[in-house]
Design a protein around this motif. Sequence first.
Motif, PDB file in Angstrom:
ATOM      1  N   GLN A 273       0.822  -1.211   0.000  1.00 39.73           N
ATOM      2  CA  GLN A 273       0.000   0.000   0.000  1.00 39.73           C
ATOM      3  C   GLN A 273       0.858   1.265   0.000  1.00 39.73           C
ATOM      4  N   GLN A 274       1.992   1.236   0.697  1.00 35.04           N
ATOM      5  CA  GLN A 274       2.908   2.372   0.683  1.00 35.04           C
ATOM      6  C   GLN A 274       3.494   2.577  -0.708  1.00 35.04           C
ATOM      7  N   LEU A 275       3.813   1.470  -1.376  1.00 30.36           N
ATOM      8  CA  LEU A 275       4.316   1.559  -2.748  1.00 30.36           C
ATOM      9  C   LEU A 275       3.264   2.198  -3.653  1.00 30.36           C
ATOM     10  N   LYS A 276       2.026   1.748  -3.523  1.00 26.83           N
ATOM     11  CA  LYS A 276       0.924   2.294  -4.309  1.00 26.83           C
ATOM     12  C   LYS A 276       0.773   3.797  -4.076  1.00 26.83           C
ATOM     13  N   GLN A 277       0.820   4.217  -2.827  1.00 29.52           N
ATOM     14  CA  GLN A 277       0.636   5.623  -2.489  1.00 29.52           C
ATOM     15  C   GLN A 277       1.735   6.483  -3.108  1.00 29.52           C
TER      16      GLN A 277
ATOM     17  N   TRP B 295      -3.756  -3.032  -9.921  1.00 27.77           N
ATOM     18  CA  TRP B 295      -4.066  -2.093  -8.849  1.00 27.77           C
ATOM     19  C   TRP B 295      -2.939  -1.076  -8.642  1.00 27.77           C
ATOM     20  N   LEU B 296      -1.697  -1.544  -8.642  1.00 28.87           N
ATOM     21  CA  LEU B 296      -0.569  -0.653  -8.398  1.00 28.87           C
ATOM     22  C   LEU B 296      -0.385   0.362  -9.519  1.00 28.87           C
ATOM     23  N   THR B 297      -0.558  -0.077 -10.759  1.00 32.45           N
ATOM     24  CA  THR B 297      -0.248   0.779 -11.906  1.00 32.45           C
ATOM     25  C   THR B 297      -1.452   1.528 -12.461  1.00 32.45           C
ATOM     26  N   ASP B 298      -2.669   1.177 -12.019  1.00 35.01           N
ATOM     27  CA  ASP B 298      -3.883   1.738 -12.632  1.00 35.01           C
ATOM     28  C   ASP B 298      -3.849   1.549 -14.140  1.00 35.01           C
ATOM     29  N   ASP B 299      -3.431   0.365 -14.549  1.00 32.52           N
ATOM     30  CA  ASP B 299      -3.241   0.044 -15.961  1.00 32.52           C
ATOM     31  C   ASP B 299      -3.744  -1.378 -16.199  1.00 32.52           C
ATOM     32  N   GLU B 300      -3.913  -1.752 -17.456  1.00 30.66           N
ATOM     33  CA  GLU B 300      -4.398  -3.084 -17.797  1.00 30.66           C
ATOM     34  C   GLU B 300      -3.354  -3.854 -18.585  1.00 30.66           C
ATOM     35  N   VAL B 301      -3.299  -5.155 -18.376  1.00 31.39           N
ATOM     36  CA  VAL B 301      -2.399  -6.026 -19.130  1.00 31.39           C
ATOM     37  C   VAL B 301      -3.008  -6.287 -20.505  1.00 31.39           C
ATOM     38  N   SER B 302      -2.222  -6.061 -21.561  1.00 30.31           N
ATOM     39  CA  SER B 302      -2.724  -6.278 -22.919  1.00 30.31           C
ATOM     40  C   SER B 302      -2.253  -7.601 -23.511  1.00 30.31           C
ATOM     41  N   GLU B 303      -1.050  -8.060 -23.143  1.00 30.12           N
ATOM     42  CA  GLU B 303      -0.560  -9.347 -23.633  1.00 30.12           C
ATOM     43  C   GLU B 303       0.408  -9.955 -22.640  1.00 30.12           C
ATOM     44  N   ILE B 304       0.563 -11.276 -22.745  1.00 31.17           N
ATOM     45  CA  ILE B 304       1.352 -12.014 -21.754  1.00 31.17           C
ATOM     46  C   ILE B 304       2.033 -13.206 -22.401  1.00 31.17           C
ATOM     47  N   ALA B 305       3.220 -13.539 -21.912  1.00 31.25           N
ATOM     48  CA  ALA B 305       3.934 -14.749 -22.329  1.00 31.25           C
ATOM     49  C   ALA B 305       4.423 -15.472 -21.083  1.00 31.25           C
ATOM     50  N   VAL B 306       4.298 -16.791 -21.078  1.00 32.34           N
ATOM     51  CA  VAL B 306       4.620 -17.591 -19.894  1.00 32.34           C
ATOM     52  C   VAL B 306       5.475 -18.792 -20.278  1.00 32.34           C
ATOM     53  N   MET B 307       6.528 -19.024 -19.506  1.00 27.29           N
ATOM     54  CA  MET B 307       7.266 -20.291 -19.543  1.00 27.29           C
ATOM     55  C   MET B 307       7.123 -20.944 -18.182  1.00 27.29           C
ATOM     56  N   GLY B 308       6.889 -22.262 -18.157  1.00 27.72           N
ATOM     57  CA  GLY B 308       6.731 -22.932 -16.883  1.00 27.72           C
ATOM     58  C   GLY B 308       7.175 -24.374 -16.929  1.00 27.72           C
TER      59      GLY B 308
ATOM     60  N   MET C  68      -1.449 -20.490 -12.467  1.00 29.78           N
ATOM     61  CA  MET C  68      -1.849 -19.174 -12.968  1.00 29.78           C
ATOM     62  C   MET C  68      -3.135 -18.689 -12.289  1.00 29.78           C
ATOM     63  N   ARG C  69      -4.101 -19.585 -12.118  1.00 32.75           N
ATOM     64  CA  ARG C  69      -5.390 -19.200 -11.535  1.00 32.75           C
ATOM     65  C   ARG C  69      -5.354 -19.148 -10.013  1.00 32.75           C
ATOM     66  N   ASP C  70      -4.410 -19.853  -9.421  1.00 34.25           N
ATOM     67  CA  ASP C  70      -4.401 -20.006  -7.965  1.00 34.25           C
ATOM     68  C   ASP C  70      -3.378 -19.112  -7.278  1.00 34.25           C
ATOM     69  N   GLN C  71      -2.174 -19.029  -7.820  1.00 29.97           N
ATOM     70  CA  GLN C  71      -1.088 -18.297  -7.175  1.00 29.97           C
ATOM     71  C   GLN C  71      -0.780 -16.985  -7.899  1.00 29.97           C
ATOM     72  N   ALA C  72      -0.500 -17.067  -9.185  1.00 28.70           N
ATOM     73  CA  ALA C  72      -0.124 -15.867  -9.939  1.00 28.70           C
ATOM     74  C   ALA C  72      -1.251 -14.847 -10.002  1.00 28.70           C
ATOM     75  N   ILE C  73      -2.495 -15.291  -9.906  1.00 26.56           N
ATOM     76  CA  ILE C  73      -3.640 -14.393 -10.049  1.00 26.56           C
ATOM     77  C   ILE C  73      -3.605 -13.252  -9.027  1.00 26.56           C
ATOM     78  N   HIS C  74      -3.054 -13.490  -7.844  1.00 25.97           N
ATOM     79  CA  HIS C  74      -2.923 -12.422  -6.856  1.00 25.97           C
ATOM     80  C   HIS C  74      -2.045 -11.295  -7.403  1.00 25.97           C
ATOM     81  N   PHE C  75      -1.025 -11.656  -8.161  1.00 26.65           N
ATOM     82  CA  PHE C  75      -0.084 -10.661  -8.671  1.00 26.65           C
ATOM     83  C   PHE C  75      -0.595 -10.004  -9.949  1.00 26.65           C
ATOM     84  N   PHE C  76      -1.469 -10.689 -10.661  1.00 24.14           N
ATOM     85  CA  PHE C  76      -2.162 -10.023 -11.762  1.00 24.14           C
ATOM     86  C   PHE C  76      -3.024  -8.886 -11.195  1.00 24.14           C
TER      87      PHE C  76
END
Length: 337
Positions: A131-135, A183-196, A170-178
């Motif tokens: 929250q401090q980072l966001k502020q 929330w932090l950037t007030d921006d939307e993700v337009s594209e994504i690439a994943v290696m796992g 992706m749905r269980d753990q990474a989703i928190h960081f999505f």
Amino acid sequence: MIKKQRVALLGCGFIGDVHATNIVTHPATKLVCVADTDSSRARMFAQKFNTRETTTAMAIQDDSIDMVLIASATPTHADLLEAAARAGKAVYCEKPIDLSLDRARRVADVVRPLNVAVTVGFNRRFDLSHQQLKQQLKQGVIGRAELVQMVCRSSEMPPIDYLRASGGQMRDQAIHFFDLLRWLTDDEVSEIAVMGSALAQPEIAKFGDVDTSILMMRMESGTLAQLDNTRRTGYGYDERISVMGQRGLLESGSQTTQGVTCYQGVNIHQPGLFPDWFSRIRDTYYAQLDAFVQSLSGKSVCDLPGLDDGLKAQAIAEAAMESLKERRFCKVSVGNW
């Protein structure tokens, strides 16, 4: 004075226990009843928290209930959310809304016109450091965000039965960081690439899951972001976020169990990280409950994640799953919110 919210808890597993503890601790909530598909588990909860056991249907239709907290298995979330909203209850629903994005969207379409209060369980927004980072980002301390780097490294693998039903990393753990990224950037993700890869527990590859992943994302503004995501470390729970702008860097760093470092001669003794994810973020569950209760009493709470936040984070997760499978950059389909 805040009106006391009478709460029904649906789901008596680990997270249900966390929420039940917070409900009975909070001065403006009362745990009226608990329900679970396993009646013996619900009975144990009722005894532990000095409340009564009931069925899910009866809890939702109970006129004495103001708020329903959904902490049951993920595949049940959508149906319970819809039923509780139709009954006029305020709803705190654990993430994700459903394992199917289409189903989650349909439920949201039903719930929105009902004008009931809904929050989705993205509790990491309520971490004080984040929250401090966001502020400071909002204050323009480093200017516009250009590069975001996030780390989520859990210390121990969850049980295999949990992983099998979780919907994948992706749905269980990474989703928190999505959600945190949006929330932090007030921006939307337009594209994504994943290696796992399934490195810590190769067995999960049999049902298409991974436990170690690297994600790259482009935001609509052009900002770039990355996340490294693991289910198991050998050194404790590690969560951190840094944001670089044209005038500097902001970081919500890894947190240790204590703040003191001991220097003795040639030796330095430093505190280690929290042993597990829950020890690190325990307080954020209470903080989100408190924010929701405050909002139900008319207070404006800007950080409270709602239905659309749940859908947008899940849309990123679905694109991440597609990228993981097809090994290419994938567009995030925002749909009609």
